[in-house]
Design a protein around this motif. Structure first.
Motif, PDB file in Angstrom:
ATOM      1  N   ILE A 117       0.811  -1.209   0.000  1.00 48.06           N
ATOM      2  CA  ILE A 117       0.000   0.000   0.000  1.00 48.06           C
ATOM      3  C   ILE A 117       0.846   1.261   0.000  1.00 48.06           C
ATOM      4  N   GLN A 118       2.060   1.171   0.476  1.00 47.56           N
ATOM      5  CA  GLN A 118       2.884   2.371   0.561  1.00 47.56           C
ATOM      6  C   GLN A 118       3.608   2.696  -0.731  1.00 47.56           C
TER       7      GLN A 118
ATOM      8  N   LEU B 131      -4.437   4.879  -4.939  1.00 38.87           N
ATOM      9  CA  LEU B 131      -3.977   6.259  -5.048  1.00 38.87           C
ATOM     10  C   LEU B 131      -2.466   6.355  -4.846  1.00 38.87           C
ATOM     11  N   ILE B 132      -1.941   5.669  -3.835  1.00 38.98           N
ATOM     12  CA  ILE B 132      -0.504   5.732  -3.575  1.00 38.98           C
ATOM     13  C   ILE B 132       0.279   5.096  -4.727  1.00 38.98           C
ATOM     14  N   ARG B 133      -0.261   4.032  -5.298  1.00 40.75           N
ATOM     15  CA  ARG B 133       0.393   3.440  -6.473  1.00 40.75           C
ATOM     16  C   ARG B 133       0.460   4.440  -7.628  1.00 40.75           C
ATOM     17  N   PHE B 134      -0.625   5.203  -7.828  1.00 41.75           N
ATOM     18  CA  PHE B 134      -0.601   6.217  -8.889  1.00 41.75           C
ATOM     19  C   PHE B 134       0.413   7.320  -8.564  1.00 41.75           C
TER      20      PHE B 134
ATOM     21  N   PRO C 205      -3.756  -4.290 -14.137  1.00 41.62           N
ATOM     22  CA  PRO C 205      -4.459  -3.621 -15.239  1.00 41.62           C
ATOM     23  C   PRO C 205      -4.133  -2.138 -15.371  1.00 41.62           C
ATOM     24  N   TYR C 206      -3.605  -1.524 -14.307  1.00 39.71           N
ATOM     25  CA  TYR C 206      -3.258  -0.098 -14.378  1.00 39.71           C
ATOM     26  C   TYR C 206      -1.762   0.130 -14.588  1.00 39.71           C
ATOM     27  N   ARG C 207      -1.021  -0.917 -14.905  1.00 37.37           N
ATOM     28  CA  ARG C 207       0.432  -0.796 -15.007  1.00 37.37           C
ATOM     29  C   ARG C 207       0.853   0.248 -16.037  1.00 37.37           C
TER      30      ARG C 207
ATOM     31  N   PRO D  57       5.937  10.751 -11.459  1.00 40.33           N
ATOM     32  CA  PRO D  57       7.254  10.117 -11.644  1.00 40.33           C
ATOM     33  C   PRO D  57       7.510   9.585 -13.040  1.00 40.33           C
ATOM     34  N   VAL D  58       6.461   9.256 -13.800  1.00 42.70           N
ATOM     35  CA  VAL D  58       6.686   8.691 -15.134  1.00 42.70           C
ATOM     36  C   VAL D  58       7.463   9.650 -16.016  1.00 42.70           C
ATOM     37  N   GLN D  59       7.362  10.936 -15.727  1.00 41.06           N
ATOM     38  CA  GLN D  59       8.068  11.901 -16.569  1.00 41.06           C
ATOM     39  C   GLN D  59       9.577  11.805 -16.398  1.00 41.06           C
TER      40      GLN D  59
END
Length: 379
Positions: free
Chosen positions: A4-5, A171-174, A184-186, A194-196
């Motif tokens: 979760i973190q 939310l924390i994963r996002f 499914p949200y990978r 962070p993706v940037q």
């Protein structure tokens, strides 16, 4: 717990994280703990929402000048006397008028929103005000059941509260952009985020807003402790539960990548005035407003004159007396003593003061007087 973190966060490149990623504050002046501000952006009778929002900017700037640690706003809906239905929009406005003070939500009501949307909103805020944004989350609707149904497009309101841990995990994963392979949200990313940093030529900070859990009972206290997250308790409307909830948070706490020890703030209703009688006159407006809210008649914050002239029924008077018993009010010295006693009794790591009154002038004056009473900088 790690699921979760999400991943570890180390703040801006080249900096050492010494304060729990912006979580821990430092007491200023003679204050026993860091002092912060919770602004409900109240709208009084004869005032407009525009005036209330301008007062919010003034309070945030005063708080920054006088050394308060953070300024938060809270999500409420369908309440004429509270102009903070859109925390992210309001915080963007406040960020444009301040430079240093931490800004955040106290809180965003997670079940009302898709986790991805919150991650995008607060990622945007973090890009606007790097290193200054807090994301406080609650599991209540912040309104009545009918309005919550309109927000969620569903009448299954209990479902949102029961799903809170799962929504929080998502939310924390996002926020960390670390859904595992096969999820499914990978391939879905909250931007800004962070993706940037992983895109060709990307130079995106690894920092993201710290997540706080808010509560007025034991559920969020235990969850925050188990996950090693900071906890904010609503003492200002659930005073009887404060010590038990903080005890539960501390006993449940497990060190995490976010915090190595518990950190809890409490929201405190407090108002100082130059004279004790004036403080009493001002806080009575908030008490009458709460009487109307609790009896299904929410409205604008009444004027001191209306509150003084109101004929309270015996049951209403009993409610008001109980309500005001938990509002620290009076002269600056009296308020300072009350805050000192509360900090000692609860062991809170931070006090977040909310000043509910009809007009912005009284609220601004209260924060100034409290700052003076503790010798905070910037006088």
């Amino acid at each position: 717990m790690n699921d979760i973190q999400g991943g570890d966060r180390t703040g801006e490149p080249g900096t050492d994280r010494t304060d729990g990623d912006g979580i821990r504050g430092t007491a200023a002046g003679t204050a026993p703990v860091p002092l912060s501000v919770l602004d409900l952006v109240t709208v009084g009778q004869g005032r407009t929402a525009s005036q209330a929002l301008r007062t919010g900017v003034e309070i945030a700037r005063l708080a920054e000048r006088r050394g308060f640690h953070r300024y938060w706003v809270a999500e409420h809906h369908s309440m004429p006397g509270v102009a903070s239905s859109s925390p992210a929009v309001l915080l963007a406005h406040i960020a444009a008028h301040t430079d240093r003070i931490r800004l955040g939500s106290g809180g965003v009501m997670l079940p009302n929103h898709a986790p991805l949307v919150i991650a995008e909103q607060f990622g945007t805020l973090e890009a606007m005000a790097p290193g200054r944004i807090d994301l406080g989350l609650g599991r209540a609707p912040g309104t009545d059941g009918a309005t919550a149904a309109a927000l969620r497009r569903s009448d299954r309101l209990n479902e949102g509260a029961e799903d809170f841990p799962q929504q929080l995990s998502e939310l924390i994963r996002f926020l960390d952009d670390d859904f595992p392979d096969g999820h499914p949200y990978r391939r879905i990313h909250a931007v800004p985020g962070p993706v940037q940093a992983t895109a060709p030529g990307g130079v995106q900070s690894a920092h993201r807003p710290p997540v706080w859990l808010l509560g007025s009972s034991g559920f969020s206290a235990r969850l925050a402790g188990t996950l090693g997250l900071p906890f904010a308790f609503a003492h200002h409307f659930s005073a009887r539960n404060t010590v038990p909830a903080l005890d539960l948070y501390r006993s449940s706490f497990r060190p995490s990548a976010v915090l190595d020890a518990p950190y809890a703030l409490i929201g405190v209703s407090a108002l100082a005035a130059d004279e004790e009688a004036e403080a009493r006159r001002q806080v009575l407006t908030g008490a009458l407003s709460m009487v109307r809210l609790r009896t299904g008649r929410p409205g604008l914050i009444p004027s001191p004159e209306e509150a003084a002239a109101y004929d309270f029924s015996p049951l209403e008077r009993e409610f008001v007396d109980g309500w005001l018993a938990d509002v620290i009010h009076g002269t600056p010295d009296e308020v300072r003593t009350g805050l000192d006693d509360l900090a000692k009794r609860t062991g809170a790591d931070e006090l977040m003061i909310t000043a509910n009154a009809h007009g912005g002038e009284a609220r601004l004056r209260s924060y100034e007087l409290i700052a003076d009473a503790y010798g905070l900088p910037g006088a």
